[in-house]
Design an enzyme around this catalytic site. Sequence first.
Site, mmCIF file in Angstrom:
data_model
loop_
_atom_site.group_PDB
_atom_site.id
_atom_site.type_symbol
_atom_site.label_atom_id
_atom_site.label_comp_id
_atom_site.label_asym_id
_atom_site.label_seq_id
_atom_site.Cartn_x
_atom_site.Cartn_y
_atom_site.Cartn_z
ATOM 1 N N GLU A 298 0.774 -1.123 0.005
ATOM 2 C CA GLU A 298 0.026 0.091 0.023
ATOM 3 C C GLU A 298 0.811 1.390 0.096
ATOM 4 O OE1 GLU A 298 -4.301 -0.494 1.686
ATOM 5 O OE2 GLU A 298 -3.153 0.820 3.342
ATOM 6 N N HIS A 319 7.158 -26.928 -1.550
ATOM 7 C CA HIS A 319 6.321 -28.227 -2.445
ATOM 8 C C HIS A 319 5.096 -27.727 -3.123
ATOM 9 C CE1 HIS A 319 8.706 -31.422 -0.308
ATOM 10 N NE2 HIS A 319 8.943 -30.280 0.530
ATOM 11 N N LYS A 433 -13.756 1.018 -3.454
ATOM 12 C CA LYS A 433 -14.915 1.571 -2.684
ATOM 13 C C LYS A 433 -16.206 2.477 -3.178
ATOM 14 C CE LYS A 433 -12.097 2.193 1.602
ATOM 15 N NZ LYS A 433 -11.473 3.142 2.586
HETATM 16 O O1 PA5 Z 1 -2.965 1.600 5.830
HETATM 17 C C1 PA5 Z 1 -4.170 1.973 5.759
HETATM 18 O O2 PA5 Z 1 -4.287 3.209 5.869
HETATM 19 C C2 PA5 Z 1 -5.349 1.288 5.532
HETATM 20 O O3 PA5 Z 1 -4.941 -0.161 5.284
HETATM 21 C C3 PA5 Z 1 -6.579 1.460 6.509
HETATM 22 O O4 PA5 Z 1 -5.877 0.737 7.570
HETATM 23 C C4 PA5 Z 1 -7.600 0.374 6.311
HETATM 24 O O5 PA5 Z 1 -7.902 0.969 4.839
HETATM 25 C C5 PA5 Z 1 -8.638 0.503 7.271
HETATM 26 O O6 PA5 Z 1 -8.781 1.821 7.447
HETATM 27 P P1 PA5 Z 1 -9.704 2.214 8.737
HETATM 28 O O7 PA5 Z 1 -8.834 2.264 9.971
HETATM 29 O O8 PA5 Z 1 -10.112 3.768 8.638
HETATM 30 O O9 PA5 Z 1 -11.120 1.620 8.945
#
Ligand code: PA5
Length: 465
Positions: A298, A319, A433
């Site tokens: 990410e 394996h 989303k």
């Molecule tokens: O690293 C990040 O910012 C994302 O992976 C969030 O942790 C994830 O989308 C969850 O978001 P939130 O904590 O707002 O529910």
Amino acid sequence: MYTLINREISMSTSSIKLDYGNLLNILSEEEIFSIQPAINECHNKLYNRTGSGSDYLGWVTLPKKIREDEISEIQSAANFIRNEAEALIVIGIGGSYLGAKAVIEALSHSFYNSFSENLQVFFAGHHLDSRYHTHLFQFLENKKFAIIVISKSGTTTEPAIAFRFLKNLLEKKIGKEKSKNYIFTVTDKDKGALKKLSILEGYKSFVIPDDVGGRYSVFTPVGLLPIAAAGIDITEFINGAIFSQNRYEMPELENNSAYFYAACRNLLYRKNKKIEILINYSPALQYVSEWWRQLFGESEGKDHKGIFPASCSFTTDLHSMGQWIQNGERTIFETILEIEKLSEILTIEEDNGNLDNLNFLVDKDLGYINGQAMRATAMAHLEGGVPNMKIKIPELNAFHIGGLLYFFEKACGLSGYLLGVNPFNQPGVEDYKRNMFALLKKPGFEKEREELLSKMPKPDEEKIV
Ligand code: PA5
């Protein structure tokens, strides 16, 4: 020409070490050290907050700033859960659950949820599968359970849905008033639906600092509360992170193995090594790999750039994926996690009949055999064209896991800047989303729905064979 003793970068035997010897047929030490000026520039961006995403750099100096009273508050909520509940459900997705899951899996007994005297820990809201959630709710019917719901934005759909179900289940079981004592929230200090709900219902709420993003939040209550509730020593965990914070404060590559790791992966990427596989030899580390995948995936996968972070568990996956790694497309490199000191010893016993032909291993420890499998595989992969490096973790304990997670955060922040991306946003996550909300007819997404439906095949236009 720079030469490092034993090719291991470490001031102290108790720190995380990086062994990069198996990269040297593709990267020279001169090449690695030649990017020191770029490292310095990125390091300054991290500390002076001059790079992109600089509003989210709180994690850099976070471990040393955690106060005793914050730890006590977390510990006392954790103690309540441990004393009063049989099961704990941690609700969250992405950065709001992976850190806690990684640490709990790494440091708890492999079968921690199967011992009746232990608090059982389960996760929810990290996907939308009705089967998993139905089974969880069925299982909880006869359990006294507590909930920790975690969402920085307080608006993420998956955890919000799981929380609605679990809150209703708890309220039906023990009543609305009593339920309030068994629900803990971790969210923004004043924004989002979860914060609003916490205030209205009077839940005990913990704050995620504004300047710490989800995937860098394991040293905030996001990670600390569930980890403490699982019975893990969070002071030791934080101490390990502080140790790493001190260790990786200076930019010089010869003293900073986190930056050295970032430098190597960046140079490998430039040499067309587009996929990094994080390898573990213990299933305890499987979720550390999941956490790491999210952290790097990410943070770096944007602007049509970034190493694809993958993971394998060996020897299991030798394996299944071993063939591909040994002989497939040569665009990969490996980073191996090695636990140096094992606390469990399992020695092979003599068998008079030797029908399984294993007597050559008599008196050998299973950890030793696993270690030889690691050395053998690393050499085979290297010879097959897969460069690899090793991250050595002195021992599997709270201190070193804290140190390791901070090591990776530091490497990742720097690595993102080296790559030229903003390592602290995730704009691409919004696309699914938007489409999902449009299809689900969420108010405010009418235009997006219209546009999407015009592009999607109608049911009778689907190409099905
Ligand atoms: O690293 C990040 O910012 C994302 O992976 C969030 O942790 C994830 O989308 C969850 O978001 P939130 O904590 O707002 O529910």
